[in-house]
Design a protein around this motif. Structure first.
Motif, PDB file in Angstrom:
ATOM      1  N   CYS A  90      -5.751   7.334  -7.855  1.00 43.34           N
ATOM      2  CA  CYS A  90      -5.211   6.951  -6.554  1.00 43.34           C
ATOM      3  C   CYS A  90      -3.901   6.206  -6.786  1.00 43.34           C
ATOM      4  O   CYS A  90      -3.823   5.332  -7.636  1.00 43.34           O
ATOM      5  CB  CYS A  90      -6.211   6.051  -5.837  1.00 43.34           C
ATOM      6  SG  CYS A  90      -5.519   5.269  -4.359  1.00 43.34           S
ATOM      7  N   TYR A  92      -2.559   4.096  -4.980  1.00 49.20           N
ATOM      8  CA  TYR A  92      -2.573   2.720  -4.464  1.00 49.20           C
ATOM      9  C   TYR A  92      -3.440   1.787  -5.302  1.00 49.20           C
ATOM     10  O   TYR A  92      -3.082   0.653  -5.538  1.00 49.20           O
ATOM     11  CB  TYR A  92      -3.044   2.707  -3.016  1.00 49.20           C
ATOM     12  CG  TYR A  92      -2.255   3.654  -2.143  1.00 49.20           C
ATOM     13  CD1 TYR A  92      -0.871   3.498  -1.988  1.00 49.20           C
ATOM     14  CD2 TYR A  92      -2.872   4.719  -1.501  1.00 49.20           C
ATOM     15  CE1 TYR A  92      -0.142   4.377  -1.215  1.00 49.20           C
ATOM     16  CE2 TYR A  92      -2.147   5.600  -0.719  1.00 49.20           C
ATOM     17  CZ  TYR A  92      -0.785   5.423  -0.571  1.00 49.20           C
ATOM     18  OH  TYR A  92      -0.065   6.288   0.187  1.00 49.20           O
ATOM     19  N   CYS A  93      -4.629   2.270  -5.707  1.00 48.68           N
ATOM     20  CA  CYS A  93      -5.521   1.369  -6.442  1.00 48.68           C
ATOM     21  C   CYS A  93      -5.771   1.842  -7.867  1.00 48.68           C
ATOM     22  O   CYS A  93      -6.474   1.187  -8.621  1.00 48.68           O
ATOM     23  CB  CYS A  93      -6.857   1.217  -5.711  1.00 48.68           C
ATOM     24  SG  CYS A  93      -7.877   2.711  -5.754  1.00 48.68           S
ATOM     25  N   HIS A 105      -9.633   9.608   0.211  1.00 50.95           N
ATOM     26  CA  HIS A 105      -9.632   8.260  -0.341  1.00 50.95           C
ATOM     27  C   HIS A 105      -8.315   7.552  -0.035  1.00 50.95           C
ATOM     28  O   HIS A 105      -8.302   6.406   0.402  1.00 50.95           O
ATOM     29  CB  HIS A 105      -9.865   8.313  -1.851  1.00 50.95           C
ATOM     30  CG  HIS A 105      -9.633   6.995  -2.531  1.00 50.95           C
ATOM     31  ND1 HIS A 105     -10.627   6.048  -2.663  1.00 50.95           N
ATOM     32  CD2 HIS A 105      -8.503   6.449  -3.053  1.00 50.95           C
ATOM     33  CE1 HIS A 105     -10.112   4.979  -3.259  1.00 50.95           C
ATOM     34  NE2 HIS A 105      -8.826   5.193  -3.518  1.00 50.95           N
ATOM     35  N   CYS A 109      -7.502   4.094   1.537  1.00 49.65           N
ATOM     36  CA  CYS A 109      -6.942   3.129   0.588  1.00 49.65           C
ATOM     37  C   CYS A 109      -5.523   2.719   0.974  1.00 49.65           C
ATOM     38  O   CYS A 109      -5.166   1.543   0.892  1.00 49.65           O
ATOM     39  CB  CYS A 109      -6.958   3.728  -0.815  1.00 49.65           C
ATOM     40  SG  CYS A 109      -6.795   2.520  -2.126  1.00 49.65           S
TER      41      CYS A 109
HETATM   42 ZN   LIG Z   1      -7.266   3.883  -3.903  1.00 45.01          ZN
END
Ligand SMILES: [Zn+2]
Ligand SMILES: [Zn+2]
Ligand SMILES: [Zn+2]
Ligand SMILES: [Zn+2]
Ligand SMILES: [Zn+2]
Length: 200
Positions: A90, A92-93, A105, A109
């Motif tokens: 991901c 973002y994370c 996701h 997210c």
């Molecule tokens: Zn994420």
């Protein structure tokens, strides 16, 4: 050079290889009886191993990740770039997950917010890059008031039109969680009852 001109050679009509003319008859007899030309790669393969050769060298294979059958020559590309089950992270994370789940996701997210330390506003992760390139660091009125009454999870910097969307999504996730717990408890109780009274 001396070796090549030493012996006259002829081309075997079966395998197209140059064979010393003195051996040609013997070779052709053996060659046509024992060998066959692979239709895919052109190699001469012992007839009894032809199927094995095809299966181990040319036959499509099942992708170990998604079980889809793909051509052997594109398996590496499939696993690296196209397989829906290949693991990506991901943005973002950085959580690793199958590509097929990434979009959903990241939808969730990317809606999480993080405090921008320059302007002290909460910024959606999906808008963070754009924000960081534009943020002039000036703490405006909103930032000042938010510092006094910090609403930890509220996103003051986001456009209001996204709020209802957010709420319903959170509610949905909550409902899913509750349902999951209920089902789990239900099955546990059911299991216990079954153990306690094995005779009906
Ligand atoms: Zn994420
Ligand atoms: Zn031959
Ligand atoms: Zn072959
Ligand atoms: Zn695959
Ligand atoms: Zn900022």
């Amino acid at each position: 050079m001396a070796v090549a001109s030493d012996q006259a050679t002829s081309i075997c009509s079966h395998c197209d290889r140059a064979i010393p003319t003195s051996n040609l008859d013997l070779h052709v007899a053996h060659c046509s009886r024992k060998l066959e030309k692979c239709k895919v790669c052109g190699d001469m393969i012992p007839k009894r191993h032809a199927e094995e050769h095809f299966l181990s060298t040319h036959a499509p294979v099942a992708c170990s990740l998604c079980s889809e059958t793909v051509g052997r020559e594109i398996l590496a590309v499939h696993k690296g770039e196209n397989c829906p089950q290949r693991i990506v992270t991901c943005e973002y994370c950085e959580f690793p997950l199958p590509t097929i789940d990434l979009y959903k996701h990241q939808e969730v997210c990317g809606n999480r917010t993080e405090l921008c330390h320059l302007c002290s506003r909460y910024i959606r992760l999906r808008e963070r890059d754009v924000h960081e390139s534009r943020c002039n660091g000036s703490a405006n009125n909103i930032a000042e008031s938010s510092r006094n009454t910090i609403p930890a999870e509220r996103d003051l910097g986001a456009p209001a039109r996204r709020q209802p969307h957010d709420v319903s999504r959170k509610r949905l996730l909550f409902t899913i969680a509750i349902t999951g717990i209920a089902v789990l408890f239900g099955s546990l109780i059911f299991q216990r009852k079954a153990e306690e009274s094995p005779v009906h």
